[in-house]
Design an enzyme around this catalytic site. Sequence first.
Site, PDB file in Angstrom:
ATOM      1  N   SER A  28     -12.555   0.204   0.960  1.00  0.00           N
ATOM      2  CA  SER A  28     -13.301  -0.714   1.818  1.00  0.00           C
ATOM      3  C   SER A  28     -14.562  -0.037   2.336  1.00  0.00           C
ATOM      4  CB  SER A  28     -12.426  -1.135   3.010  1.00  0.00           C
ATOM      5  OG  SER A  28     -11.278  -1.804   2.553  1.00  0.00           O
ATOM      6  N   GLY A  29     -15.697  -0.743   2.195  1.00  0.00           N
ATOM      7  CA  GLY A  29     -16.970  -0.207   2.662  1.00  0.00           C
ATOM      8  C   GLY A  29     -17.723   0.586   1.628  1.00  0.00           C
ATOM      9  N   THR A  61     -18.705  -5.361  -3.039  1.00  0.00           N
ATOM     10  CA  THR A  61     -19.243  -6.722  -3.016  1.00  0.00           C
ATOM     11  C   THR A  61     -20.718  -6.740  -3.373  1.00  0.00           C
ATOM     12  OG1 THR A  61     -17.607  -7.330  -1.345  1.00  0.00           O
ATOM     13  CG2 THR A  61     -19.495  -8.783  -1.609  1.00  0.00           C
ATOM     14  N   ASN A  85     -12.672  -0.513   7.314  1.00  0.00           N
ATOM     15  CA  ASN A  85     -13.772  -1.438   7.022  1.00  0.00           C
ATOM     16  C   ASN A  85     -13.610  -2.688   7.866  1.00  0.00           C
ATOM     17  OD1 ASN A  85     -15.908  -2.772   5.914  1.00  0.00           O
ATOM     18  ND2 ASN A  85     -14.938  -3.179   3.940  1.00  0.00           N
ATOM     19  N   SER A  93     -13.044  -6.117   5.008  1.00  0.00           N
ATOM     20  CA  SER A  93     -12.318  -5.716   3.807  1.00  0.00           C
ATOM     21  C   SER A  93     -11.730  -6.936   3.111  1.00  0.00           C
ATOM     22  CB  SER A  93     -11.188  -4.750   4.188  1.00  0.00           C
ATOM     23  OG  SER A  93     -10.413  -4.426   3.056  1.00  0.00           O
ATOM     24  N   SER A  94     -11.936  -6.991   1.787  1.00  0.00           N
ATOM     25  CA  SER A  94     -11.351  -8.084   1.004  1.00  0.00           C
ATOM     26  C   SER A  94      -9.857  -7.830   0.853  1.00  0.00           C
ATOM     27  CB  SER A  94     -12.015  -8.164  -0.374  1.00  0.00           C
ATOM     28  OG  SER A  94     -13.389  -8.419  -0.254  1.00  0.00           O
ATOM     29  N   GLY A 124      -9.352  -0.976  -3.347  1.00  0.00           N
ATOM     30  CA  GLY A 124      -9.067   0.323  -3.929  1.00  0.00           C
ATOM     31  C   GLY A 124      -7.808   0.948  -3.363  1.00  0.00           C
ATOM     32  N   GLU A 132      -5.291   2.980  -1.191  1.00  0.00           N
ATOM     33  CA  GLU A 132      -5.251   3.151   0.258  1.00  0.00           C
ATOM     34  C   GLU A 132      -4.153   4.116   0.632  1.00  0.00           C
ATOM     35  OE1 GLU A 132      -4.919  -0.592   2.214  1.00  0.00           O
ATOM     36  OE2 GLU A 132      -6.968  -1.225   1.745  1.00  0.00           O
TER      37      GLU A 132
END
Length: 1532
Positions: free
Chosen positions: A158-159, A163, A209, A212-213, A437, A439
């Site tokens: 995330s981050g 995107t 993040n 985060s998706s 991704g 984690e």
Amino acid sequence: MAEPVQIIVGSHVWVEDPVLAWIDGEVTSISGHAVHVNTTNGKRVIKDISRVYPKDTEALPGGVDDMTKLSYLHEPGVLQNLSMRYQLNEIYTYTGNILIAVNPFQRLPHLYDTHMMEQYKGAALGELSPHVFAVGDAAYRAMIDEGKSNSILVSGESGAGKTETTKMLMRYLAYLGGRSGVEGRTVEQQVLESNPVLEAFGNAKTVRNNNSSRFGKFVEIQFDKNGRISGAAIRTYLLERSRVCQISSPERNYHCFYLLCAAPAEDIERYKLGSPKTFHYLNQSSCYELDGVDDTDEYLATRRAMDIVGINEQEQEAIFRVVASILHIGNINFAKGKEIDSSVIRDEKSKYHLNTAAELLRCDAQSLEDALIKRVMVTPEEVITRTLDPLNAVGSRDALAKTLYSRLFDWIVEKINISIGQDQSSKSIIGVLDIYGFESFKANSFEQFCINFTNEKLQQHFNQHVFKMEQDEYSREQINWSYIEFIDNQDVLDLIEKKPGGIIALLDEACMFPKSTHETFAQKLYQTFKNHKRFIKPKLSRTDFTIMHYAGEVNYQANLFLDKNKDYVVAEHQALMNASKCSFVSALFPPLPQESSKSSKFSSIGSRFKMQLQSLMETLSSMEPHYIRCVKPNNDLKPAIFENINVIQQLRCGGVLEAIRISCAGYPTRRTFYEILNRFGVLAPDVLDGNYDDKVACQMILDKKGLKGYQIGRTKVFLRAGQMAELDARRAEVLGNAAKTIQRRIRTYITRKEFISIREASIKLQSFSRGIMCRKLYEQLRQEAAALKIQKQLRSFVARKSYLDMRSCAIILQTGLRGMATRNTFWFRKKIKAATVIQANWRRHHAHSYYKRLQKAAIISQCGWRSRVARRELRKLKMAARETGALKEAKDKLEKRVEELTWRLQLEKRLRTDLEEARAEEVSRLQDALKTMQQELDTANCLVIKEREAAQKAINEATAVAKETTVREHDTKKIDSLAAEVKKLKDLAQSETRRADEANQACALAQARNGELIKKLDDTEKKVDQLHDVVQRLEEKLSNMESENQVLRQQALAMTPAKALTMKPKTTIIQRTPEKIPENGDILNGDIRKASEYALALTPAREPETEEKPQKTLNEKQQESQDLLIKCISEDLGFSGGKPIAACLIFKCLLHWRSFEVDRTNVFDRIIQMIGAAVEAQDNNDALSYWLSNACTLLILLQRTLKASGAATMTPQRRRASASLLGRMSQGLRASPQSVGFSFLSSRVLGSPGDLRQVEAKYPALLFKQQLTAFLEKIYGMIRDNLKKNISPLISLCIQAPRTSRASMVKGRAQANAMAQQALNAHWKGIVNCLNDCLKTMRANYVPAFVVRKVFTQIFSFINVQLFNSLLLRRECCSFSNGEYVKAGLAELEQWCHDATEEYVGSALEELKHIRQAVGFLVIHQKPKKSLQEITNDLCPVLSIQQLYRISTMYWDDKYGTRSVSTDVISTMRAMMTENSNNAASTSFLLDDDSSIPFSPEDISKSVEQVEVPEIVPPPLIRQNSGFTFLQQRAD
């Protein structure tokens, strides 16, 4: 595996560091396996030799763009390379064909503009600098060439920028195969417009993040058979459903819940919401707001985005009702009922939320309560209804909430896909996968387990792809790779998903048993996997377990695994939602098959997750994969911060280090033969001296050094891990020995130089000392002599001063006395003069004042009278100006007056001619008569004189005889008769004299009358000219007042040619002799007007009889002449006197036919069509240059000839009504130019045939001029583009210098440079030849020099752009030697400009300023000593900071090994770029090619000082035609 790395004392190595991950240092000693290292931070560490990695001391300061090119492919080398490139804002790096993207956390718009897309379009992967566009282009080209679908997998934590990377990919794919979408929006735009909606419902704040998706997104870009985008679809995978009900601090639930709670007041009241703290699903975490995010604005933005993607107001209202109902469902709590294992609604607050949820879902509140706490069991005997205990009721409540949200999210995705539009028949797809991704947190639960399971699957796919790439590389190079081991993670996948016995299977089994707990589940895992190498049981926990993933160990807490995995499909929930009165809610729960609707069926989130993941992997397996690994450089989300620990962890999680391990299992170091010989040739100079092939020479060097296990490919040498370090160590030893020898020589040289300098200094010191002593003695003698001179001069000065003082005093006294006397006299005279002056001035003033008063009074009177008259006249003029009709009437009167005066003038001229002729005849007759009379008079006088003489003689004789005799009577009579005759002759002479005087008087009277007529005629001519000027000014004024309306009328006429032709003015024919005029021309002045009116009035009466047939014949002849002209000019007529014959022929014919002055003609359209057909799709510059020359010449002639007056923009009706007198006369003279009284007007208007006269052009002529201008620009662009197309392949070969082969190394540097220079010059010579050919062609066709200069100016600008952009995009081009080669090539162009002369080249060489300054910067020495001011002001004043920064960071010296500019200069440049980062234009470092037309018709006309139409010989095709006889007359 490879042999151990050879480390020696003095080697530069990498060692592990707890803060920096890896730190470099120098080996000081080695004791067995222990290595002592002095690190760069001043510490001394001891490490095992297996954990020490060699450092490449010759690595470029800017790193390498492909990490497979690293000399040492290991973890610290990869980390250092990424760090160096990130500090230079190079965020993209390759590892093979895998792209690593480091998030810059700042805007870099220059990397993503349209010009950058053009550079990467069609470029091979690795040809230009790493970029996300290069990956997109590779996928697109593979899809087009192979016809197979491709996928691009974008991963990262995330981050990391997944995107944004996905957005850039879709932008580039839309650029390659874009099409217009619905309502003008492209597919890429529609997909991007859906992002805010998907982010609102699928994204949430996590630990790392804020956005985060929490789902995987697979965007399918669908293409048709032509490679154009035909549709798109968004597939979502693995939505984290458990987050709806369970979150932990400091995370948040999905954004949409918080956005709805921050909605406007009316929406909050409608959905009965409040603060997020009041809802159970949101208050499990203490985080309710995000920094820098306004949830109210985001709510409104989400509503707007939903409008864009096609979700209407009713659907939006239903969506947010469902979201609000989920929040209210979460606040429904349960308590124990009266019966055992039963439950009821706890309190009124829970009932309120129950009723509110039922109201929002449009269902019955009691039915909702029953669905939550009751279950119906169907048995063969009966239907049993049982009540759930409070714990199971909470599970039922959460299951309903998760099911509602999951189906709502699926509906939104389906709606977006419908809005975008899918192509079901598409065979080619490029898929872009954006998924979470790997984690690993301090506390990892079921969500992290599923996410990491997904990444394990993707990593297996990634490993297979990397291993396949390795195999392909080895196969291309034809080396043996069969014994290389494949690194796989299948054992981890079996641990998680294997049936039976996998963790997911055991979790599903535990969820099916009501008595199972997280402890029993954990114990089951411990027993099942106690011997599994990937499973670890922690020592201090009874519920935790650890899995060794590919990215490292992750410890999971099994406390909530069972709760989060349960996902019952409850029949009561299905029936309740399906029965909702809201069609939207009921559509989310369509009816189930009969057998599945009778009872609740357990559904596992883990199993569903596994099935979706399997579907995704099947999709990816059917496509050719491409990988982009996104990296977050720091957790602060700030630019220019690179945290090694954080990045190295992400590289492990992203599988990059796993790919490196796969490479290291084979041959991690791969170098071309040239690189091996260039770097390690010093190890075996004898091999270089021999005449060996490069491949054989490399093998001999490696064998000589005892290397084992390496492989020789077709173009590369493949080295095992550690062999590069061994070669470098031996190379360092050889270079060290050479350095010692050099140092010894240098020290000897320095010592001798110091001795010589000391000796010379001693000699100079002695000389200086002696010189000082001599100078001191000389100075003392000089001072003594000076003292004597000073004393002498001083005494002389004192004595002279005393004398001068006394003399001055005497003079002063004398002067004072004389001055006093003189002043007294002067003042007396001055007073007398002043009195006189005062008297004179007073008298003058008195008289002047009186005069001024009179003058002022007179002026005031005159001004008053004149102002009165002027105001009266002004009122009249204003009244006349208000009425256009009055102005027209005045103009018509003036025209009639001009006509009258013209006729009067003509008749007076004829009268004057007749009078002059009569006078001349009369004078001649009188002179003849006078001459005759004078002759008679002379004869008579002669007779009289003779008679007198005879008489006198007779008298004398008679007198003499009379004295003696008597006079006879007869003699006396004779004398009397003679006397009478004399008297008669005298009378006749007097009468003749009187008649001559009368004739002289008549002649004088005739001359006086003639003078009066001449004066009157001159006055009349002046008056006619004045009236003509007045009429012309009135016409211009009237046309300006109505210009806008008239243009619109003319355009309307152009649209309706049939109507316009019916309104075409008829030809006026004037008879040759309208009235019989007396032959002598004596017409009275009063009859002139009658004659004029008669001549003009005669036309309408004769028109019907004389017009139709002649006009028809004239049109046919004119059409034939036009056809012949078009046929003639379609051939190449050549040139005459440096001018194109075709253009001159066209101009003369149009001028003779008066085509510029007619209202309607098609000759212009035919000429334009012929030129268009001649140049259409023409690649031959010769033909294009011919028509360019013709177009330029014709346009210049039109520019100088045509004038757009007021009449040119008027409608035909207006022009006929307000045509000037001269226009009507010229129309009448077309039939009979010899009409009476008009011959002088004909010669005055038409002028001589060769003159360039101004013609009032009508609308068709002006339109023809515009069309000709457009064709001129088109032909110019075609010539320019053809030349660009010819030199483009040569430019791509000229940007990079050819490498020197090994044979050239042996032959010597001079010969090597000569051969390389010859190879390079061949390409530059090709460019010069193209330029020469183009110049010769345009000069042969007499193209104006101005246009030629513009062509070469734009061509040189194109060369500048191509060379400069290639220099900035390809690192291998930014080298010292390449700069020398390009500089030599530019010198070739400079020499060509000198040879071509400034007339045809102009300032084209100035267009190469960017590449010349960039190349000059590459080849200067001592770059680190140059300050930024020197670089920007002196060396490269034209280049921007972004361009200088790019060159400075990409520069590498392959010749002398020097460094680029200093780090201070680099830092200053980076700071300046950061300040200007908000300006998108200032951040672009690439140049744009200007393809516009750099001139106007006026510019071409001004460039030609004098325009002459040469006399041309008519071509044979029209020479014998009677319609073109005027050309032959002019030629004669």
